[in-house]
Scaffold this motif. Structure first.
Motif, mmCIF file in Angstrom:
data_model
loop_
_atom_site.group_PDB
_atom_site.id
_atom_site.type_symbol
_atom_site.label_atom_id
_atom_site.label_comp_id
_atom_site.label_asym_id
_atom_site.label_seq_id
_atom_site.Cartn_x
_atom_site.Cartn_y
_atom_site.Cartn_z
ATOM 1 N N LYS A 12 -11.240 -77.011 51.366
ATOM 2 C CA LYS A 12 -12.024 -78.208 51.071
ATOM 3 C C LYS A 12 -11.275 -79.127 50.118
ATOM 4 C CE LYS A 12 -16.825 -79.462 50.064
ATOM 5 N NZ LYS A 12 -18.179 -78.971 49.718
ATOM 6 N N THR A 13 -11.427 -80.433 50.355
ATOM 7 C CA THR A 13 -10.813 -81.437 49.498
ATOM 8 C C THR A 13 -11.858 -82.009 48.549
ATOM 9 O OG1 THR A 13 -9.214 -82.046 51.207
ATOM 10 C CG2 THR A 13 -9.578 -83.636 49.451
ATOM 11 N N GLU A 26 -7.732 -93.872 47.946
ATOM 12 C CA GLU A 26 -8.388 -93.341 49.142
ATOM 13 C C GLU A 26 -9.433 -92.289 48.806
ATOM 14 O OE1 GLU A 26 -5.511 -89.813 50.790
ATOM 15 O OE2 GLU A 26 -4.782 -91.849 51.045
ATOM 16 N N PHE A 27 -10.362 -92.156 49.722
ATOM 17 C CA PHE A 27 -11.374 -91.098 49.674
ATOM 18 C C PHE A 27 -11.177 -90.264 50.931
ATOM 19 C CE2 PHE A 27 -15.494 -89.286 50.731
ATOM 20 C CZ PHE A 27 -15.944 -88.810 49.513
ATOM 21 N N ASN A 80 -13.129 -81.977 54.774
ATOM 22 C CA ASN A 80 -12.164 -81.211 55.568
ATOM 23 C C ASN A 80 -10.773 -81.839 55.540
ATOM 24 O OD1 ASN A 80 -12.330 -83.441 57.256
ATOM 25 N ND2 ASN A 80 -13.362 -82.361 58.922
ATOM 26 N N GLY A 81 -10.621 -82.964 54.851
ATOM 27 C CA GLY A 81 -9.307 -83.586 54.684
ATOM 28 C C GLY A 81 -8.739 -84.213 55.933
ATOM 29 N N GLU A 82 -9.560 -84.434 56.945
ATOM 30 C CA GLU A 82 -9.049 -84.972 58.209
ATOM 31 C C GLU A 82 -9.293 -86.470 58.369
ATOM 32 O OE1 GLU A 82 -10.642 -82.704 61.399
ATOM 33 O OE2 GLU A 82 -9.347 -80.977 61.049
ATOM 34 N N GLN A 83 -10.159 -87.032 57.533
ATOM 35 C CA GLN A 83 -10.490 -88.449 57.662
ATOM 36 C C GLN A 83 -10.374 -89.124 56.295
ATOM 37 O OE1 GLN A 83 -11.020 -89.722 60.600
ATOM 38 N NE2 GLN A 83 -11.176 -91.811 59.821
ATOM 39 N N GLY A 109 -4.049 -75.653 58.790
ATOM 40 C CA GLY A 109 -5.172 -76.248 58.096
ATOM 41 C C GLY A 109 -5.143 -77.769 58.159
ATOM 42 N N PRO A 110 -6.256 -78.403 57.866
ATOM 43 C CA PRO A 110 -6.383 -79.858 57.995
ATOM 44 C C PRO A 110 -5.549 -80.631 56.994
ATOM 45 C CG PRO A 110 -8.337 -78.922 56.960
ATOM 46 C CD PRO A 110 -7.515 -77.769 57.438
ATOM 47 N N GLU A 111 -5.090 -79.958 55.895
ATOM 48 C CA GLU A 111 -4.326 -80.687 54.886
ATOM 49 C C GLU A 111 -2.876 -80.923 55.304
ATOM 50 O OE1 GLU A 111 -4.897 -77.584 54.835
ATOM 51 O OE2 GLU A 111 -3.146 -76.498 54.129
ATOM 52 N N ALA A 112 -2.404 -80.212 56.319
ATOM 53 C CA ALA A 112 -0.996 -80.300 56.712
ATOM 54 C C ALA A 112 -0.679 -81.669 57.307
ATOM 55 C CB ALA A 112 -0.669 -79.201 57.723
ATOM 56 N N LYS A 113 0.510 -82.170 56.986
ATOM 57 C CA LYS A 113 0.939 -83.454 57.525
ATOM 58 C C LYS A 113 1.215 -83.315 59.019
ATOM 59 C CE LYS A 113 3.048 -85.072 53.220
ATOM 60 N NZ LYS A 113 4.299 -85.486 52.565
#
Length: 583
Positions: free
Chosen positions: A90-91, A140-141, A145-148, A559-563
């Motif tokens: 989670k972010t 940014e916000f 899930n760090g995807e948007q 995971g969703p944080e990966a570039k």
């Protein structure tokens, strides 16, 4: 012909599946953007319930990166605002405000009604007007899930004397962005670059805007000459003459579908102002060719202005992309840029002189006391390895190692040789901040302060909450003001995330989560086993046919944080490995 026709048919089927996937992602992304705005509004409504200013003593702020640390223009204080934290599943975004008292080495939390919404990767600049003002723009916000991402284009000012936030609403300003840079230059705020990322695309900027601190108006500059290419995360410094210097930064471009190529910029530019304050103010770009030793290419470095007309660069990361792995080299070095001499040079720690004198006097007394007796020979000491262990929530012990030059083998040396060693800055046992990127830095009274940031160990991200300082005049040694707290480290593996998401996100997301789950179940049909390699199919053909599948597999692992570029790289490596194993 039969085999080729079969392949063409499968290729068209894959394209159709990919198009269907894109449509679903696009539909979900649009809904996520709407939900993101609603989430921001919900947080703001909670902040609006605060009606009075509350300042209270507190422990050091929680671990974070991509916040802002600014020196109070009139007091011996540092101001920390915003930032982000990711725990593996989670972010978290922040808009809290902390004050660090330099003399007391203590923290306090300052709660002020109606603050800016939670954000990271924004920019902050301090001006001495009316007892001090802290200006905030953009950032940014991120969804949990760090995807948007939602990119701000708002401008705020914190009046330090009255402890009040004010949003400045003026038209004609920059578009929403993060990773941009902003400096106070004379009576203007100058903003350059940054990026905006949506669900399916991104754009990097190289535009320049100025906000007049007297008239509270925006203007878009149109400098003459050839300026920097679009980028984010560069070094931006205002010179005493009112000019602006740009160095480095990062950008990426799409070379083919779902494949991006990143660029670490190392070029340098001068944005020169002519007639500042006059009606016909002109700006001109020109390229700089500095002398000296430039920093190695990197991104995620932190910048500040030090004493002696010098700007500085601290830390950062250089990603090394190998065939089947991705590793980042993190830095904890300092590089100075002398604006007057147009020259780069690396900082060198000299070590505390008093300690060297004590060591020298100690050796002399030891020699006299020993007389003609044989002195027990001590084994020569090699480099010192400082080891810190960080224990994650699941009990995993991660070890951070720093190899620091140790004292040389003891031998007879003249006093002149000892003094020469002091002058050339030979290091004894020194403790430094561990290598990191995206740290928050500020300079006050010639002392550099470094707070937080992050580094990676394998697939884990460690977000820091330590505070270090170093006197830039003396450059003798780093001081540890706040130690890294192992208890503050948390990392939840993806398997845990998947299980807990059903409870946590399901409760928060409601119908959206159910809809998402249904769509994902459709996408997962028939993917319990990896796509088989067809007879005679080479690696390139196999990858072309199954690329979207392997990207999805890589994303689920990383995971969703990966570039995105890392995900694609890993996906290609996984597909290649599977092909080799199958053949």
């Amino acid at each position: 012909m039969g085999k080729k026709g079969k392949r063409d048919k499968k290729g068209k089927g894959a394209e159709k599946t990919a198009a269907k996937m894109e449509k679903k992602v696009s539909r979900r992304a649009k809904k996520e953007e709407e939900d993101l705005e609603a989430l921001i509004a919900e947080f703001q409504s909670l902040d609006a319930k605060k009606t009075q200013v509350i300042e209270s003593s507190c422990p050091p702020p929680s671990p974070r990166l991509n916040g802002s640390l600014s020196a109070h223009p009139e007091r011996d204080e540092l101001i920390l605002f915003g930032g982000e934290y990711f725990n593996g599943q989670k972010t978290y975004l922040y808009n809290d405000l902390y004050i660090y008292n330099i003399r007391k080495n203590s923290w306090s939390k300052l709660e002020i009604p109606n603050p800016p919404p939670r954000r990271c990767a924004h920019q902050a600049a301090v001006v001495p007007t009316a007892g001090g003002q802290l200006w905030i723009f953009g950032g940014e916000f991120a969804s949990p899930n760090g995807e948007q991402f939602y990119h701000y284009k708002d401008l705020w000012v914190l009046h330090l004397a009255t402890k009040t936030w004010e949003q400045i609403k003026a038209s004609g300003g920059p578009s929403g962005r993060s990773g941009h840079r902003m400096v106070a230059c004379k009576r203007q705020l100058i903003i350059f670059g940054g990026f905006h990322e949506s669900a399916r695309d991104y754009i990097y900027y190289n535009d320049v805007y100025a906000f007049n601190l007297d008239s509270f108006t925006w203007s878009k500059l149109a400098p003459a000459g050839i300026g920097p290419a679009p980028r984010s995360g560069c070094q931006m410094t205002a010179s005493p003459e009112g000019n602006v210097i740009i160095y480095g930064g990062y950008s990426k471009q799409r070379i083919k579908k779902d494949v991006d190529k990143g660029t670490l910029h190392t070029d340098m530019f001068l944005l020169k102002a002519e007639g500042v304050g006059k009606e016909e103010e002109k700006w001109t770009w020109s390229r700089l060719s500095p002398s000296g030793v430039k920093p190695p290419p990197r991104s995620g470095f932190s910048v500040a202005v030090g004493p002696g007309n010098r700007s500085l660069l601290f830390g950062g990361v250089q990603d090394e992309e190998e065939e089947e792995s991705l590793e980042g080299d993190f830095f904890n070095d300092i590089y100075f840029y002398d604006m007057g001499k147009n020259r780069w040079f690396p900082a060198q720690l000299k070590g505390p002189k008093s300690e060297k004198r004590k060591r020298r006097r100690g050796r002399q007394a030891e020699s006299e006391a020993a007389g003609d007796e044989e002195v027990e020979q001590r084994p020569p000491q090699g480099p010192l390895e400082i080891i810190k262990e960080v224990v994650a929530e699941d009990g995993t012990v991660m070890t951070i190692k720093q190899v620091i030059s140790g004292p040389a083998e003891e031998k007879e040396r003249s006093e002149s040789e000892e003094e020469e060693e002091e002058e050339t800055g030979a290091l004894g046992q020194q403790v430094e901040p561990c290598p990191r990127s995206s740290a928050m830095v500020a300079v006050k009274h010639g002392v550099l302060y470094v707070y937080g940031g992050m580094f990676e160990v394998g697939d884990r991200q460690f977000t820091l909450s330590d505070l270090h300082s170093i006197d830039l005049h003396k450059m003798e040694e780093w001081k540890v003001l706040v130690e890294m707290d192992p208890k503050a480290q948390e990392w939840l593996e993806e398997s845990e995330s998947d299980e807990e998401d059903d409870d946590v996100e399901g409760a928060e997301g409601g119908e959206e989560e159910e809809e998402s789950s249904e769509e994902e179940s459709e996408d997962d049909e028939g993917e319990e086993q990896h796509p088989a390699v067809e007879p005679g199919e080479n690696p390139e053909e196999y990858l072309s046919r199954t690329e979207q599948y392997w990207i999805k597999v890589a994303r689920s692992h990383m995971g969703p944080e990966a570039k995105e570029k890392k995900v694609v790289k890993v996906a290609h490596a996984m597909a290649k490995t599977f092909h080799e194993d199958s053949v």
